[in-house]
Design a protein around this motif. Sequence first.
Motif, short mmCIF file in Angstrom:
data_model
loop_
_atom_site.label_atom_id
_atom_site.label_comp_id
_atom_site.label_asym_id
_atom_site.label_seq_id
_atom_site.Cartn_x
_atom_site.Cartn_y
_atom_site.Cartn_z
N ALA A 95 -4.08 7.86 -5.64
CA ALA A 95 -4.76 6.70 -6.24
C ALA A 95 -5.85 7.14 -7.19
N PRO A 114 -8.79 -1.05 0.31
CA PRO A 114 -7.45 -0.55 0.58
C PRO A 114 -7.05 -0.81 2.03
N TYR A 143 -3.60 2.77 -0.94
CA TYR A 143 -3.89 1.94 -2.10
C TYR A 143 -2.62 1.34 -2.67
N ARG A 157 -6.84 5.79 4.06
CA ARG A 157 -6.72 4.70 3.09
C ARG A 157 -5.37 4.73 2.41
N ALA A 180 0.84 -1.19 0.00
CA ALA A 180 0.00 0.00 0.00
C ALA A 180 0.89 1.24 0.00
N ASP A 198 -4.72 -2.45 -6.21
CA ASP A 198 -5.96 -1.70 -6.01
C ASP A 198 -6.20 -0.74 -7.18
N ASP A 225 -14.93 1.59 -1.82
CA ASP A 225 -14.46 0.99 -0.57
C ASP A 225 -15.67 0.59 0.28
N VAL A 252 -13.22 -2.45 -3.69
CA VAL A 252 -11.78 -2.31 -3.46
C VAL A 252 -11.61 -2.17 -1.96
N LEU A 310 -13.65 6.47 -5.13
CA LEU A 310 -12.84 5.48 -4.42
C LEU A 310 -13.43 5.18 -3.05
#
Length: 153
Positions: free
Chosen positions: A16, A38, A48, A46, A9, A52, A31, A36, A27
């Motif tokens: 991201a 992360p 990523y 977060r 990550a 991801d 989530d 996704v 995003l």
Amino acid sequence: MTEHSEERALFVISVAAELAEMHPQSLRQYDRLGLVKPSRAPGRSRRYSQRDIDKLREIQKLSRDGISLEGIRRIMQLENQVLALQHRVAELTIERDAALEKVQYDQSVWAASTSGEVVRLPRGSRPPGPAPRPKSRALMLYRPRRGPGQAED
């Protein structure tokens, strides 16, 4: 243990989003929906990975093709099942090959040596001793006996 670089990550949400060519709010929504997942930094922000980012790009492509977010979630779920099954097939293939190898090893050939001793031999080999007699080169025909009521050809 070091993680694969693809799974580390590295990116905050703004980076991201830029890499995936999306809005950061998308995003966050992905989530929440579990599309996704992360990792989280100690402050709960977060992070990523490259994997991801690749998933986000795939989600964006499927969304552009007219697939709903629920459809995308289901597609990704099925893809994960396929990958898990392929991994299991590979494991079972390795186990099968090992079992076959063991069975072939366990199917030993046993023979009596010239001294009368029982010996284990590799398949396809002969026990040590005098050389076998050369086989005759004469041609022999086999004609089965005919029983009562059977006609000749």
